[in-house]
Design an enzyme around this catalytic site. Sequence first.
Site, PDB file in Angstrom:
ATOM      1  N   GLU A  39       0.825  -1.217   0.000  1.00 17.72           N
ATOM      2  CA  GLU A  39       0.000   0.000   0.000  1.00 17.72           C
ATOM      3  C   GLU A  39       0.860   1.270   0.000  1.00 17.72           C
ATOM      4  O   GLU A  39       0.859   2.020   0.978  1.00 17.72           O
ATOM      5  CB  GLU A  39      -0.891   0.014   1.246  1.00 17.72           C
ATOM      6  CG  GLU A  39      -1.846  -1.139   1.307  1.00 17.72           C
ATOM      7  CD  GLU A  39      -2.577  -1.226   2.645  1.00 17.72           C
ATOM      8  OE1 GLU A  39      -3.691  -1.747   2.647  1.00 17.72           O
ATOM      9  OE2 GLU A  39      -2.029  -0.789   3.680  1.00 17.72           O
ATOM     10  N   PRO A  40       1.577   1.541  -1.060  1.00 22.27           N
ATOM     11  CA  PRO A  40       2.395   2.754  -1.077  1.00 22.27           C
ATOM     12  C   PRO A  40       1.555   4.011  -1.287  1.00 22.27           C
ATOM     13  O   PRO A  40       0.665   4.038  -2.140  1.00 22.27           O
ATOM     14  CB  PRO A  40       3.307   2.527  -2.299  1.00 22.27           C
ATOM     15  CG  PRO A  40       2.537   1.605  -3.193  1.00 22.27           C
ATOM     16  CD  PRO A  40       1.682   0.748  -2.289  1.00 22.27           C
TER      17      PRO A  40
ATOM     18  N   ARG B 136       2.899   7.719   0.019  1.00 22.64           N
ATOM     19  CA  ARG B 136       3.874   8.795  -0.122  1.00 22.64           C
ATOM     20  C   ARG B 136       4.791   8.595  -1.327  1.00 22.64           C
ATOM     21  O   ARG B 136       5.073   9.540  -2.072  1.00 22.64           O
ATOM     22  CB  ARG B 136       4.719   8.850   1.150  1.00 22.64           C
ATOM     23  CG  ARG B 136       5.680  10.024   1.232  1.00 22.64           C
ATOM     24  CD  ARG B 136       6.679   9.830   2.376  1.00 22.64           C
ATOM     25  NE  ARG B 136       6.077   9.404   3.615  1.00 22.64           N
ATOM     26  CZ  ARG B 136       5.636  10.229   4.575  1.00 22.64           C
ATOM     27  NH1 ARG B 136       5.761  11.524   4.435  1.00 22.64           N
ATOM     28  NH2 ARG B 136       5.090   9.743   5.683  1.00 22.64           N
TER      29      ARG B 136
ATOM     30  N   CYS C 278      -1.977  33.024  11.984  1.00 19.46           N
ATOM     31  CA  CYS C 278      -1.717  33.659  13.271  1.00 19.46           C
ATOM     32  C   CYS C 278      -1.311  32.598  14.274  1.00 19.46           C
ATOM     33  O   CYS C 278      -2.101  32.180  15.131  1.00 19.46           O
ATOM     34  CB  CYS C 278      -2.958  34.388  13.741  1.00 19.46           C
ATOM     35  SG  CYS C 278      -3.292  35.754  12.663  1.00 19.46           S
TER      36      CYS C 278
ATOM     37  N   TYR D 270       0.344  14.068   1.562  1.00 21.57           N
ATOM     38  CA  TYR D 270       0.025  14.558   2.908  1.00 21.57           C
ATOM     39  C   TYR D 270       0.133  16.072   3.053  1.00 21.57           C
ATOM     40  O   TYR D 270       0.343  16.576   4.154  1.00 21.57           O
ATOM     41  CB  TYR D 270       0.895  13.847   3.962  1.00 21.57           C
ATOM     42  CG  TYR D 270       0.750  12.333   3.921  1.00 21.57           C
ATOM     43  CD1 TYR D 270      -0.453  11.724   4.237  1.00 21.57           C
ATOM     44  CD2 TYR D 270       1.823  11.521   3.542  1.00 21.57           C
ATOM     45  CE1 TYR D 270      -0.586  10.347   4.179  1.00 21.57           C
ATOM     46  CE2 TYR D 270       1.692  10.133   3.483  1.00 21.57           C
ATOM     47  CZ  TYR D 270       0.486   9.557   3.812  1.00 21.57           C
ATOM     48  OH  TYR D 270       0.350   8.196   3.752  1.00 21.57           O
TER      49      TYR D 270
HETATM   50  N1  LLP Z   1      -1.264   1.571   4.667  1.00 19.68           N
HETATM   51  C1  LLP Z   1      -1.661   1.933   5.893  1.00 19.68           C
HETATM   52  C2  LLP Z   1      -2.453   1.013   6.687  1.00 19.68           C
HETATM   53  C3  LLP Z   1      -1.315   3.194   6.406  1.00 19.68           C
HETATM   54  O1  LLP Z   1      -1.707   3.532   7.621  1.00 19.68           O
HETATM   55  C4  LLP Z   1      -0.551   4.079   5.613  1.00 19.68           C
HETATM   56  C5  LLP Z   1      -0.195   5.396   6.105  1.00 19.68           C
HETATM   57  C6  LLP Z   1      -0.172   3.662   4.330  1.00 19.68           C
HETATM   58  C7  LLP Z   1      -0.531   2.395   3.895  1.00 19.68           C
HETATM   59  C8  LLP Z   1       0.629   4.520   3.410  1.00 19.68           C
HETATM   60  O2  LLP Z   1       1.875   4.845   3.932  1.00 19.68           O
HETATM   61  P1  LLP Z   1       2.945   5.634   3.035  1.00 19.68           P
HETATM   62  O3  LLP Z   1       3.364   4.704   1.938  1.00 19.68           O
HETATM   63  O4  LLP Z   1       2.283   6.843   2.506  1.00 19.68           O
HETATM   64  O5  LLP Z   1       4.031   5.953   3.982  1.00 19.68           O
HETATM   65  N2  LLP Z   1       0.614  12.180   7.640  1.00 19.68           N
HETATM   66  C9  LLP Z   1       1.904  11.527   7.797  1.00 19.68           C
HETATM   67  C10 LLP Z   1       1.895  10.126   7.258  1.00 19.68           C
HETATM   68  C11 LLP Z   1       0.829   9.249   7.894  1.00 19.68           C
HETATM   69  C12 LLP Z   1       0.775   7.881   7.301  1.00 19.68           C
HETATM   70  C13 LLP Z   1      -0.462   7.188   7.735  1.00 19.68           C
HETATM   71  N3  LLP Z   1      -0.598   5.865   7.215  1.00 19.68           N
HETATM   72  C14 LLP Z   1       2.978  12.367   7.117  1.00 19.68           C
HETATM   73  O6  LLP Z   1       2.631  13.413   6.563  1.00 19.68           O
HETATM   74  O7  LLP Z   1       4.144  12.028   7.150  1.00 19.68           O
END
Ligand code: LLP
Length: 432
Positions: A291-292, A294, A362, A391
């Site tokens: 599940e990519p 980012r 602010c 994000y």
């Molecule tokens: N699968 C699950 C179950 C997740 O909780 C997440 C991210 C992903 C996949 C995707 O992860 P990624 O590949 O995007 O790292 N707001 C934070 C990141 C929170 C991630 C939450 N879950 C930030 O801005 O760094």
Amino acid sequence: MFVSENLNVNEKGHLTIGGADTVELAAEYGTPLYVMDEQTVRSACRRFNDSIGKFYGGKGLACYASKAFSCLEMCRIVASEGMGLDAVSIGELYTAVKAGFPMEKVGFHGNNKTDEELNYAVECGVGHIIVDNISELIRLENIAAEKNAVPHIMLRIKPGIDAHTHDFIKTGQIDSKFGFALETGEAFEAVKQAIECKNVKLMGVHCHIGSQIFDIAPFEEAAKVMLEFIAKVKNELNYEIEGLNLGGGFGIKYLNEHDPAPFETYMERVSETVKSECEKLGIAQPFIYIEPGRSIAAPAGITLYKVGARKEIPNIRTYVSIDGSMADSPRYILYKSEYEAIVANKANEERSERVTIAGKCCESGDLIGENMPLQHAESGDIIAVCATGAYNYSMSSNYNRLQKPAVVFVNNGESRVAVKRETLDDIIRNDM
Ligand code: LLP
């Protein structure tokens, strides 16, 4: 030279993204502006798909985690690349439905799904629901029975792996609000209960250890722990779990010194681990999901701002204030996340100073970054903040009643609006 490969400098000395001049984009669409490069999104999707093909015989599906960045156009692009989707709310599901996403390729997540969300997920025929807790399992079983449906489910497991990342974005450890713990036996009990349910079909287990992870070792470790669990279920309950979802979390380059392993290396090493562990444990190789989020969206994006005030505080710091804020870029105030910034209209010049880029909210903590190397920036200049495709838009708010910026996609030099800029009327749209 720059942190993302889609960035370059043209003959005018302007920063370009995906072949489009960022100074012209700022003039045409206004600032703040989110810009997404379509080809970067597509090539990331292809690299994930191709590496599952190459290293795991294609027995897997990469599902884009749409929490990173969701809008109709993003869903359409990702769907056209043959990806699946991970959705975490009714809003993300609805966006996928409206974009015509093949819902059988969608996994539905959430640690506290409402009945409304579960009903909607069953009605729109999602491929599987990742069940987080027993109350959800019971509610889903009842909802499915009423609808005469048998949705496929996975169980979210906390594998007890410590990923080396920011505390707020770690999820695999026992003290987490997500999923069933392995160590305590909770996960095994949940499997037993799920197998007994008549109106759900347990087809997989899921884990996600955190986000922005650079090492491959914790992912291999998580895969091992999960496979041992699958083997235990097979041996003790005589039940075969066919799917293994290894989550997302692949790190990306926000700064030049960041050096995340390429996805191909991740897929190669994790595939090897899965194959050899399965052999050792005497179980069939599972169908794998990843599940990519980012890693698909972040490098595709930049945010463009216009500089307003500049404040030099002798011997302390220089503030360069922009027309955006934590409302469109909340990651610094939340995680102290670092970004590369470039004065887009001076992209050929030396980064001659270090400044604090300040937002217009602010709130003293409303910064884009501190001590950032930057070309000399003055009022009217355009600043590009890089690798903001994940994000940022998805976590944006209307704090201070600011209007959310537009999102523009560029593709080989051409641009188009994917999300319109909010108007002042949007700000009061729901007020009575
Ligand atoms: N699968 C699950 C179950 C997740 O909780 C997440 C991210 C992903 C996949 C995707 O992860 P990624 O590949 O995007 O790292 N707001 C934070 C990141 C929170 C991630 C939450 N879950 C930030 O801005 O760094």
